[in-house]
Design a protein around this motif. Structure first.
Motif, short mmCIF file in Angstrom:
data_model
loop_
_atom_site.label_atom_id
_atom_site.label_comp_id
_atom_site.label_asym_id
_atom_site.label_seq_id
_atom_site.Cartn_x
_atom_site.Cartn_y
_atom_site.Cartn_z
N ASP A 181 -15.11 3.26 -2.00
CA ASP A 181 -14.82 2.87 -3.36
C ASP A 181 -14.00 1.58 -3.38
N LEU A 182 -14.32 0.72 -4.32
CA LEU A 182 -13.61 -0.55 -4.44
C LEU A 182 -12.16 -0.32 -4.86
N VAL A 183 -11.25 -1.01 -4.16
CA VAL A 183 -9.84 -0.98 -4.52
C VAL A 183 -9.49 -2.24 -5.31
N ALA A 184 -9.85 -3.38 -4.76
CA ALA A 184 -9.57 -4.66 -5.41
C ALA A 184 -10.47 -5.72 -4.82
N ALA A 185 -10.72 -6.75 -5.60
CA ALA A 185 -11.56 -7.85 -5.14
C ALA A 185 -10.97 -9.17 -5.60
N ILE A 186 -11.35 -10.22 -4.89
CA ILE A 186 -10.85 -11.55 -5.23
C ILE A 186 -11.93 -12.56 -4.91
N ASN A 205 -8.69 -5.53 -10.04
CA ASN A 205 -8.15 -4.30 -9.47
C ASN A 205 -8.71 -3.12 -10.22
N THR A 206 -9.01 -2.06 -9.51
CA THR A 206 -9.53 -0.88 -10.17
C THR A 206 -8.41 -0.17 -10.92
N ASP A 207 -8.79 0.60 -11.91
CA ASP A 207 -7.80 1.26 -12.77
C ASP A 207 -6.86 2.16 -11.98
N SER A 208 -7.38 2.76 -10.91
CA SER A 208 -6.57 3.73 -10.19
C SER A 208 -5.40 3.12 -9.45
N VAL A 209 -5.46 1.81 -9.19
CA VAL A 209 -4.40 1.19 -8.41
C VAL A 209 -3.70 0.05 -9.14
#
Length: 116
Positions: free
Chosen positions: A46-51, A59-63
């Motif tokens: 699952d994606l956590v964050a991207a740049i 950033n995903t909502d969960s983090v």
């Protein structure tokens, strides 16, 4: 060909911080987009964050509020700083580098273990 190497994983205590690093190397190494993923159930990531190479982040909502993703284009390196860790962050984190649209490369992953 782009090679991807993650580093910075390890053991942390609840409430602590870790910074993961993703380095892209090789003849075609450049950064269009880099994403940090966490392994969830089975082989799912699952994606956590991207740049992007330009510094736009997602950033995903969960983090949100707990992670900061940053890029150093001069070093083809992307860092993921994680704060206020809890045991739910324990898993393997992978970096995915997209040097140009349509191609990508994964790293081998780095284990993060958060103790209670």
């Amino acid at each position: 060909q782009v090679q991807v190497a993650e580093s910075g994983g390890g053991l942390a205590q609840t409430g602590g911080s870790l910074t993961l690093s993703c380095a892209a190397s090789g003849r075609d190494a450049e950064i269009y987009v880099v994403g940090w993923y966490r392994q969830t159930s089975g082989q799912q990531r699952d994606l956590v964050a991207a740049i992007t190479g330009g510094g736009d982040t997602n950033n995903t909502d969960s983090v949100k509020g707990r992670v900061t993703i940053s890029i150093d284009n001069s070093k083809n390196t992307v860092k993921l700083q994680m704060n206020s860790l809890n045991t739910e962050y324990t898993t393997v984190y992978y970096c995915n580098v997209i040097p140009v649209p349509g191609t990508d490369a994964w790293g081998q992953g780095t284990q993060v273990t958060v103790s209670s």
